[in-house]
Design a protein around this motif. Structure first.
Motif, short mmCIF file in Angstrom:
data_model
loop_
_atom_site.label_atom_id
_atom_site.label_comp_id
_atom_site.label_asym_id
_atom_site.label_seq_id
_atom_site.Cartn_x
_atom_site.Cartn_y
_atom_site.Cartn_z
N CYS A 136 -11.10 19.51 5.15
CA CYS A 136 -11.00 20.13 3.83
C CYS A 136 -9.53 20.27 3.41
O CYS A 136 -8.67 20.55 4.25
N ASN A 176 -8.64 22.36 0.72
CA ASN A 176 -8.55 23.45 -0.26
C ASN A 176 -7.68 24.63 0.16
O ASN A 176 -7.14 25.32 -0.71
N PHE A 177 -7.55 24.87 1.42
CA PHE A 177 -6.68 25.95 1.92
C PHE A 177 -6.95 27.29 1.25
O PHE A 177 -6.03 27.95 0.74
N CYS A 178 -8.22 27.69 1.19
CA CYS A 178 -8.52 29.05 0.75
C CYS A 178 -7.76 29.96 1.72
O CYS A 178 -7.73 29.70 2.93
N TYR A 227 -8.12 32.62 3.28
CA TYR A 227 -8.76 33.30 4.41
C TYR A 227 -9.32 32.31 5.44
O TYR A 227 -9.79 32.73 6.50
N CYS A 228 -9.24 31.01 5.14
CA CYS A 228 -10.05 30.06 5.90
C CYS A 228 -9.25 29.22 6.90
O CYS A 228 -8.19 28.67 6.58
N VAL A 234 -10.56 26.55 8.47
CA VAL A 234 -11.14 25.21 8.58
C VAL A 234 -10.13 24.07 8.37
O VAL A 234 -10.10 23.12 9.16
N GLN A 291 -17.68 19.93 4.21
CA GLN A 291 -17.11 21.25 3.91
C GLN A 291 -17.14 21.50 2.41
O GLN A 291 -17.35 22.60 1.96
N HIS A 308 -18.41 23.38 -3.77
CA HIS A 308 -17.31 24.24 -4.18
C HIS A 308 -17.31 24.33 -5.70
O HIS A 308 -17.28 23.30 -6.38
N ARG A 338 -9.15 30.36 -4.66
CA ARG A 338 -10.43 29.65 -4.86
C ARG A 338 -10.40 28.76 -6.09
O ARG A 338 -11.29 27.93 -6.28
S1 SF4 Z 1 -13.60 28.12 2.52
FE1 SF4 Z 1 -14.49 26.10 2.36
S2 SF4 Z 1 -13.37 25.14 0.69
FE2 SF4 Z 1 -12.13 26.87 1.37
S3 SF4 Z 1 -10.72 26.01 2.89
FE3 SF4 Z 1 -12.53 26.78 3.97
S4 SF4 Z 1 -13.87 25.01 4.19
FE4 SF4 Z 1 -12.37 24.53 2.60
#
Ligand code: SF4
Length: 444
Positions: A155, A157-159, A161-162, A164, A199, A237, A276
């Protein structure tokens, strides 16, 4: 060799473990119970602190097996493996294999090398530049009527808090011809329902690995495959869901009227801090668009409570969006710091007690909405794809079966006939339970 796989976390981890299991069985290895196994594989999740801690306590438990049987050892995979890396060797000497999500394709070969060389240890932690295709391995006879197909990895997107993007790497789309071929093979092996997995499936093809096929086009190709009854996709998303993907819900009969669309918070201020890239208003517009093209669509979501800086007013806005949308279901969590993510350095953390209170209020509200959604199915006649026998058999009703209606909600029904696994059965819904509904076969 006898092996046992423990799997934590998301559907992508379940898919990875399923592939590893089938690949090893195809090589003559034997899937065994925990007490009978020589090789333990742990496919881990790092999305919150709790699942990470579960890995360490499991390793503690497996240490006893390994201490008593030197030929027994452990492999750790998934997001915690990618996050902690070779430090696992220092902390857990019984660990001989460490593999990240991009290392899954190489696990079977590595396990055979480790079996042949007792002093060897292997780490598969490099991120690939493109989607690493795995060997096609046979599905066991009598396998489930539904299957998951990976369409991408990682992914971008680098939210805030995430974790992933740090543990599954940057987005890499899988070539569409490979996805379509896997879908065809699955249909030939008897699969009725396919879920496309990623994702953020809506940004499929928008990375260097893209072959020019966008998600809407891929969806059309899959939904029009001969013999395929049902199609689903996850995870979406809100910032990337395109109008032609929304329109797809009225264009393709195979596309099931159910969508998981995480909104996380109802406060624009918090959504900005989460990075987001959408607002509560744009999210609600998408919902209106979906309901315009498919009024019976079932909607689920993800919500985080207690994000740093979340005031009571922000939380109330989250509840307001839940009530306005009327989600059929939601997965809600308390915010927790993840190593290396931006939000971990945010100052205004919310006390644990406040997070717990907000979570319980929110889940109580969701229970009310779910009950309303399930009650709304009573009296309706729905087609159920039977997944297998149901544990929920009312004593006076013979065999009971479990499956899902097109929206994705669980239906249990009784029928005294032959094995209905994989069948599409018309069921009249007669009763709503806490998380499912009960019905009777309706051949009228
Ligand atoms: S919350 Fe989802 S969209 Fe956002 S960084 Fe994590 S995996 Fe990616």
């Amino acid at each position: 060799m006898k092996f046992h796989i423990f799997t934590f976390g998301c559907q992508m981890n379940v898919c990875d473990s399923d592939w590893i299991e089938r690949a090893l069985i195809a090589r003559g290895w034997e899937s065994a119970s925990e007490s009978g196994a020589q090789i333990f594989l742990i496919n881990t999740c790092s999305v919150r602190d709790k699942p990470e801690q579960k890995v360490y306590s499991l390793l503690g438990r497996l240490r006893n097996y390994c201490r008593n049987r030197p030929e027994t050892w452990v492999g750790v995979g998934g997001c915690v493996a990618q996050q902690i890396g070779r430090d696992f060797w220092r902390r857990f000497p019984e660990v001989r294999l460490i593999f990240g999500p991009d290392g899954v394709a190489s696990v079977p070969d590595s396990l055979e090398r480790l079996q042949a060389q007792p002093d060897l240890r292997i780490s598969l932690l490099d991120f690939e530049d493109s989607y690493l295709e795995r060997d096609a391995v046979p599905r066991a006879g009598g396998a489930a009527p539904q299957a998951f197909v990976n369409i991408m990895q990682g992914c971008d997107n680098f939210c805030t808090y995430c974790i992933v993007p740090y543990t599954r790497g940057r987005q890499k789309s899988r070539p569409s011809v490979r996805i379509i071929q896997e879908c065809r093979d699955l249909i030939d092996s008897g699969v009725q329902e396919i879920t496309l997995l990623g994702q953020n499936v809506n940004s499929y093809g928008l990375d260097a690995g893209g072959d020019g096929t966008g998600f809407a086009e891929l969806l059309e190709q899959v939904c029009t495959l001969p013999g395929l009854k049902r199609v689903r996709f996850t995870t979406s998303h809100p910032k990337d869901i395109a109008p032609d993907v929304i329109e797809a819900f009225s264009r393709f009969p195979a596309l099931c009227p159910g969508l998981h669309l995480p909104f996380q918070s109802g406060s624009n201020r918090i959504l900005k801090r989460m990075n987001r890239k959408y607002t509560r208003e744009s999210y609600l517009e998408i919902i209106q668009g979906l309901r315009r093209v498919r009024p019976d669509i079932a909607l689920s979501t993800d919500i985080i409570v207690g994000f740093p800086g979340e005031f009571d007013a922000d939380f109330r806005q989250t509840l307001e969006v839940m009530q306005e949308v009327g989600f059929d279901n939601s997965f809600s969590f308390k915010y927790s710091d993840r190593p290396g993510v931006r939000a971990a350095s945010f100052q205004d953390k919310i006390p644990e007690a406040d997070k717990s209170l907000r979570l319980s209020l929110l889940q109580k509200e969701q229970d009310r909405l779910t009950q309303k959604s399930l009650q709304g199915l009573v009296g309706r006649r729905l087609e159920v794809l039977v997944e297998g026998p149901s544990p929920k058999t009312p004593p006076d009703r013979g065999t009971s079966w479990k499956g899902r209606e097109p929206g994705g909600r669980i239906v249990n029904f009784s029928d005294s006939g032959q094995d209905l696994t994989g069948e599409l059965i018309p069921v009249k819904i007669v009763d709503a339970k806490k998380h499912s509904v009960f019905g009777e076969v309706d051949n009228t």
